[in-house]
Each structure stands twice: as structure tokens, then as C-alpha cells.
Design an enzyme around this catalytic site. Structure first.
Site, short mmCIF file in Angstrom:
data_model
loop_
_atom_site.label_atom_id
_atom_site.label_comp_id
_atom_site.label_asym_id
_atom_site.label_seq_id
_atom_site.Cartn_x
_atom_site.Cartn_y
_atom_site.Cartn_z
N TYR A 95 14.45 66.34 -5.35
CA TYR A 95 13.02 66.66 -5.43
C TYR A 95 12.73 67.85 -4.53
O TYR A 95 13.21 67.91 -3.39
CB TYR A 95 12.17 65.47 -4.97
CG TYR A 95 10.69 65.78 -4.87
CD1 TYR A 95 9.85 65.60 -5.97
CD2 TYR A 95 10.13 66.27 -3.69
CE1 TYR A 95 8.49 65.89 -5.89
CE2 TYR A 95 8.78 66.58 -3.61
CZ TYR A 95 7.96 66.39 -4.71
OH TYR A 95 6.63 66.69 -4.64
N GLU A 177 6.04 72.26 -8.18
CA GLU A 177 6.84 71.06 -7.94
C GLU A 177 7.98 70.97 -8.94
O GLU A 177 7.73 70.99 -10.14
CB GLU A 177 5.95 69.81 -8.05
CG GLU A 177 6.70 68.52 -7.80
CD GLU A 177 5.79 67.30 -7.90
OE1 GLU A 177 5.45 66.74 -6.86
OE2 GLU A 177 5.42 66.92 -9.02
#
Lengths: 355, 286
Positions: A95, A177
Site C-alpha cells: 500500500y 493512492e
């Protein structure tokens, strides 16, 4: 402005960040290649669980799933586009995000070794966080390599951080993101999915912006389609306060509307027309406290609405602030009365309901 | 923030020849604010009302000491205008401009850290000290001199609260609109510190909004440092929840940013809270 995945990935690719090989599905054409993963393009999370993602190997599967996904309702959104991507051999799902932190007024990088759809299950303190400036990008990349335990990818991750930062600045992004950030079995680092949010305020310096912004229009929000009281106010704060006061009085507000600073006759008239689409409206509260806005402009819109719109429900008008006197003069000439406070407007609506 | 910063006399307007700048420069002057000059690129030599126009702040500073600049420059040029004022070491900058890109604010913040200026705003109505200075667009005729310190993130609700107080014959000492942008120049805390330390302020009124955590930080500050009574309303109790994109926001800000949650937190910190603006105005003792 929230970008769809394919739009965000296009910007990533332009910034030299690796994304899967892909094409946009055209229902009238054969796939450019197979197998692919079909991904519905909707401005909301949770599409996988809603059936909006499918891996297909054959032309039959491709055709079947394409039409199925394109007719799905995913939390209120029907996908207008379908992105088809090559299948990737995943070694690890990581992530990585860049966002603007209000408190420190800086861009921060956040990362986690355990990426994917369950990212929020990780403990908030386990995320790597570091503040980025144009001077510490290489150090941040190195720190990321260490955190991911990928020392051999140090240069690759330095480039990635550098390119993401540049992408964020160049596109006036407020959020970038990548989840998952995929380490492939071949040792490559690829952006598996991307969420990107751009700053609408910066549109003036981005003539190239041309995105499908389905989640747009924050200034007019329907709260209850069956509501009986419509609201028109200026400024987000006053517009919310008007809705709060209507609801607090036991009435049902249909909408939130901030006509904004510097609203003019035509924008207010357009608002009236939208309100007329609700079936149960029996009162419209207009609550304007003008600073930059001028009351006389609002008055002109009210007068225009009365002549142009049939069966306009009763208006409860409260105007104050800049050019208030001119507005009252205009309205009085048309026999339109105003009230002095929001409270008196609400009282008047309630009294009328009882009579 | 010091009181003397807000009551200083020599005020300039950046962007004085624009529609908003010209209109509000006159309104400020009419309510007694000491407007000495204004700037607008390539318009030196003109006058707005009787206010002389200069090309730059540097040029003005050859003729006047400048204490305060109020900025009405359009968003595309606001960053340079604010940085110009910081470079010119103007003690107080009030930026009314709405719609400054957030990346521009990040850069402005860095300049503020290095410089000596205080910035109020952007995207705010400015400051009004009834009977003294009007620095921005707050309608002065609706105010009444007195002892309430009012601070608000929302422009229009600032007027609403001020008007309500005046109708109840409760006067105001300071009305400060800090602006609704995600990255403001001045926070609730900076303003609350002024209200607490200034003996002319007896009661404090605070108006917040949904989103962000500045009301939570203010609540903590009030709990620890503020002895005067504080009355607060956070607008947006019935606002629809925004669709959050991605997970980053949730991970970063795990606090609940809703109006209801903030109101509850403020109440726990000994703040008198209201659920509507009308209730807020009513609960303040005359």
C-alpha cells in the site's frame, strides 16, 4: 474532483509510473488481448464485492461479463466504462499513498506492507508515514525500500516516490493512492489500482482537464426527495445551518444548496428550476446573508422566478447584508415581502402548515 | 495573535481595481478604516474613490508604512499576492479570495514560517472590530461594539451570529472569520488565545463546520487554557455524508469529523453547545 481508475492510471503512466497493460472495453469490438481482468469504472470503493470485477479467459466469458458488469448498479453508480487489464502474477500486495495533511500543511507519504482491500484492517500506527518535500524524495524512497524489506528495489522505489510526488504537484492532486502496489513474481513494481483526487480550485491552470466527474456537484445536494421544505442559501456554512434549523424545527428539508459567493440572477434561477423537480415542496426558504454576494442580484432572480416558473410554492425570504436596501426596493415594487430572520421564516412555514 | 495587530491603522488593499476590491475598499473606508493605498499591476496613478493605486507594495512602502493588507486578488494570482505581502514584511495579511489551490497554500505556509507575517484566511470574510477596524467584507452596520469575541470558519454564519447578537443588544469586541479552507492561515486556537488574553473580551462564540479536526483541537485548547465562557455551534448536523475516496483519509484522520461528533466533544470540554445557529444566538447571556 475524483478520478476514475483509468483516468488516474493514465496520469500515472504519463509520470513514468508502471501500470498494467490495458485497454478500454468497446462493446462493439473484440478484445485487444486475452486473458484480462475486467474492472468497472465507478467513483466509489467496494466494486469487487458488488461483482464489478471479473477475470475472463475466453471471448465468450469476455462478452458475457462485459454486458453483465456494464448493467450493474454499484452503490448507486452504473459503470460507464470498463477497463480491461492484463493478468499480473502477484508476489506481494503493498500500500502506498500521498496526500495532503491539513494539520502539518504538508504532503505526506503513507505506506503499509499489507495492502489490498482490507487495508483499513491494519492498525493505524503500523503505517509508515513521512512528510515529503522536494528535497527528501530520495531519502523517502530509501526508507520505503527498507520498510517494505525490498533493499534490492531501493532505486526503483526512489524513482517511484520521485515520480509520484511530481505527478501530485503537476496535476494539483490532493490524494494519490495506490492500493495495491504490486510486486510481481518477475520483481516488477506495478500500480494495481489507483485513486486520485484533483483540486477543483486549480482547474484554471489545467485546460487539459476533461474527466468524467460523476461524483461532482457539492453545491446542490438532495437530502430527501420527498422533503417539503426546499432551501436556498449562500455560503456552505449558512446553507448547512439553514438545513439544521429547518430539521431542528421538525420540518423535512429536501435539499442543501449553497449558491456561493458572487451568485447572480441566472445561477439562482437555475436553482429554483431544480427545486421544482421535487414532488412535495410546499415552501421555499431563501436565506441570504450577503458579503460578497449582493442582495439586489438575488432579488432580481426571485422576481424572474415568479414570472417564469408556474405554481411556484410560497417563498419565505430573508435577505441581509450588502445592497439589502436596493433588494427590498425591487421586491416591494413586486409586492414581495421579506422576513428579518431565518427563525421568522421557519416560524412562518410552521404556522402556515397548521392553518 | 496580538490585539494591536488587528487595530493598526495603515491598511492597503491588494487588488483594489477589481470589482470586489473597489467595492469593498470604499465600504471599509466608509466605516472608518484607515485605507492609505491599493495595488493593481500596471494601474499606478489611478484612484479608487480617493484611494491612490500603486503597482506594488514596494512602491506604496516608499510613501507609507503599511500595517495591514487586505487581499481581493483573483485565485490565480492570490499566491503571488500573499507572498508579495509576506516578503514586504506586512505584519497582518487578510486574504478574502476564495478558491486558492491547496498546493499554493502549502507553498504560502512555508513562506509564512520563514517570514514574520500573520495571515488570516484565505476564503474568509476578514475581521471586524465594531467601531474600530473593518478588514474585509463583514457588514459593519449590523455590528454593535461590546465584549463578545466571535470566531468562525463560515463567512455567512459569522454575519448571522453577529446580526443575532446585535438584535439582542449584545455587543461584539472582535469578529474574526478564519475561513473555511482546508489549510487556513490562522486557526481557531490563535484566535481563542487572543480572546482569552484580551481583558475587553468577556464571552467567546465559536462557529465550526463539518470536516477536518480544527474544532477538536480547539476544544482541547479551550479545556486547558480558556477560562472565559465559550458558546459553540458546529454547522452541518444534517449534512449528507461525503463519499470518501480511497482509504488514506480514513487512515490519517481516524477521528470522527461530523458535526455531531465535534459538538459532543466540545460539550465534554466545558463548551456550551448549540444545535442550530438560532439556538446559539439565544443561549448567550445578555
Amino acid at each position: 474532483m475524483k478520478l476514475l481508475e483509468y483516468e488516474a492510471k493514465h496520469l500515472l503512466a504519463s509520470a513514468n509510473i508502471q501500470t498494467p497493460r490495458s485497454f478500454i472495453v468497446d462493446v462493439n469490438s473484440l478484445p485487444s488481448f486475452l486473458p484480462v481482468v475486467l474492472k468497472s469504472q465507478v467513483p466509489i470503493g467496494g466494486r469487487g464485492k458488488a461483482g464489478g470485477i471479473a477475470v475472463v479467459y475466453t471471448s465468450e466469458e469476455y462478452t458475457l461479463n462485459t454486458s453483465r458488469i456494464l448493467s450493474l448498479d454499484i452503490k448507486g453508480f452504473t459503470p460507464k466504462q470498463l477497463l480491461a487489464e492484463e493478468l499480473i502474477n502477484i508476489e506481494r500486495e503493498l500500500y502506498l499513498s500521498l496526500l495532503i495533511d491539513r494539520r502539518s500543511a504538508s504532503i505526506i507519504l503513507m505506506a503499509h506492507t499489507n495492502g489490498g482491500v482490507e487495508i483499513e484492517e491494519n492498525h493505524v500506527d503500523d503505517f509508515l508515514r513521512c512528510s515529503l518535500t522536494d528535497k527528501n524524495l530520495l531519502a523517502a524512497g530509501e526508507q520505503l525500500a527498507e520498510y517494505f524489506d525490498l533493499p534490492e528495489k531501493s532505486f526503483v522505489l526512489q524513482d517511484l516516490v520521485k515520480n509520484l510526488y511530481a505527478c501530485m504537484i503537476k496535476n494539483d492532486a490532493t490524494l494519490l493512492e495506490i492500493n495495491p502496489l504490486i510486486l510481481t513474481k518477475d520483481g516488477e513494481i506495478v500500480a494495481g489500482d489507483c485513486k486520485m483526487e484533483l483540486d477543483d480550485a486549480a482547474a484554471f491552470r489545467h485546460p487539459e482537464w476533461n474527466f468524467e466527474d460523476e461524483a461532482a456537484e457539492v453545491n446542490f445536494v438532495t437530502l430527501d426527495n420527498q422533503g417539503t421544505v426546499a432551501t436556498i442559501a449562500n455560503g456552505a456554512g449558512l446553507a448547512m445551518a439553514t438545513v439544521d434549523a429547518v430539521a431542528d424545527a421538525g420540518l423535512v428539508p429536501a435539499n442543501f444548496l449553497d449558491i456561493g459567493g458572487g451568485a447572480n440572477e441566472s445561477s439562482v434561477l437555475a436553482a429554483f428550476k431544480r427545486i421544482m423537480e421535487y414532488p412535495n415542496i410546499d415552501a421555499i426558504i431563501i436565506n441570504i446573508f450577503a458579503g460578497i454576494t449582493r442582495c439586489d442580484e438575488i432579488a432580481k432572480a426571485i422576481i424572474a422566478a415568479r414570472t417564469q416558473i408556474n405554481a411556484l410554492p410560497p417563498l419565505y425570504i430573508r435577505l441581509a447584508g450588502t445592497n439589502f436596501e436596493q433588494a427590498v426596493e425591487l421586491l416591494t415594487a413586486e409586492q414581495i415581502t421579506t422576513l428579518s430572520t431565518l427563525e421568522s421564516c421557519i416560524e412562518a412555514v410552521k404556522t402556515k402548515g397548521k392553518s | 495573535m496580538k490585539s494591536s495587530l488587528l487595530t493598526a491603522q495603515n491598511v492597503i488593499i491588494q487588488g483594489i481595481t477589481g470589482a470586489h476590491g473597489a467595492f469593498h475598499a470604499q465600504a471599509m473606508k466608509n466605516s472608518g478604516t484607515g485605507i492609505v493605498a491599493g495595488t493593481s499591476p500596471n494601474k499606478a496613478g489611478q484612484f479608487i474613490d480617493t484611494i491612490p493605486v500603486y503597482n506594488s507594495i514596494k512602491d506604496i512602502q516608499k510613501d507609507f508604512t503599511v500595517d495591514i493588507s487586505v487581499i481581493f486578488v483573483p485565485p490565480a494570482f492570490a499566491k503571488s499576492a500573499i507572498i508579495e505581502a509576506i516578503s514586504a514584511k506586512i505584519p497582518l495579511i487578510v486574504c478574502i479570495t476564495e478558491g486558492i489551490p491547496i498546493h499554493d497554500m502549502l507553498q504560502i505556509k512555508q513562506h509564512l514560517e520563514k517570514g514574520s507575517s500573520t495571515l488570516i484566511g484565505p476564503n474568509c470574510p476578514g475581521v471586524l472590530i465594531p467601531g474600530n477596524n473593518k478588514l474585509g467584507i463583514i457588514p459593519a452596520h449590523l455590528s454593535l461594539p461590546g465584549s463578545v469575541g466571535l470566531v468562525s470558519r463560515s463567512g455567512t454564519l459569522t454575519y448571522e451570529a453577529m446580526d443575532g447578537l446585535t438584535r439582542r443588544n449584545i455587543g461584539q469586541r472582535y469578529i474574526v472569520g478564519i475561513g473555511g479552507d482546508r489549510i487556513p492561515g490562522t486557526s481557531f486556537i490563535d484566535t481563542l488565545a487572543l480572546f482569552e488574553s484580551d481583558p475587553t473580551v468577556e464571552q467567546i462564540v465559536m462557529i465550526g463546520e463539518i470536516g477536518g479536526t480544527s474544532e477538536i483541537e480547539a476544544a482541547d485548547y479551550i479545556h486547558q487554557h480558556v477560562t472565559k465562557p465559550v458558546y459553540a455551534y458546529v454547522t452541518g448536523h444534517h449534512a449528507p455524508e461525503g463519499v470518501q475516496l480511497g482509504h488514506a483519509g480514513a487512515i490519517l484522520g481516524s477521528a470522527d469529523e461530523s458535526a455531531v461528533a465535534k459538538t459532543q466533544y466540545l460539550a465534554q470540554c466545558n463548551v456550551h453547545t448549540a444545535n442550530s445557529i438560532t439556538q446559539l444566538v439565544k443561549m448567550i447571556p445578555a
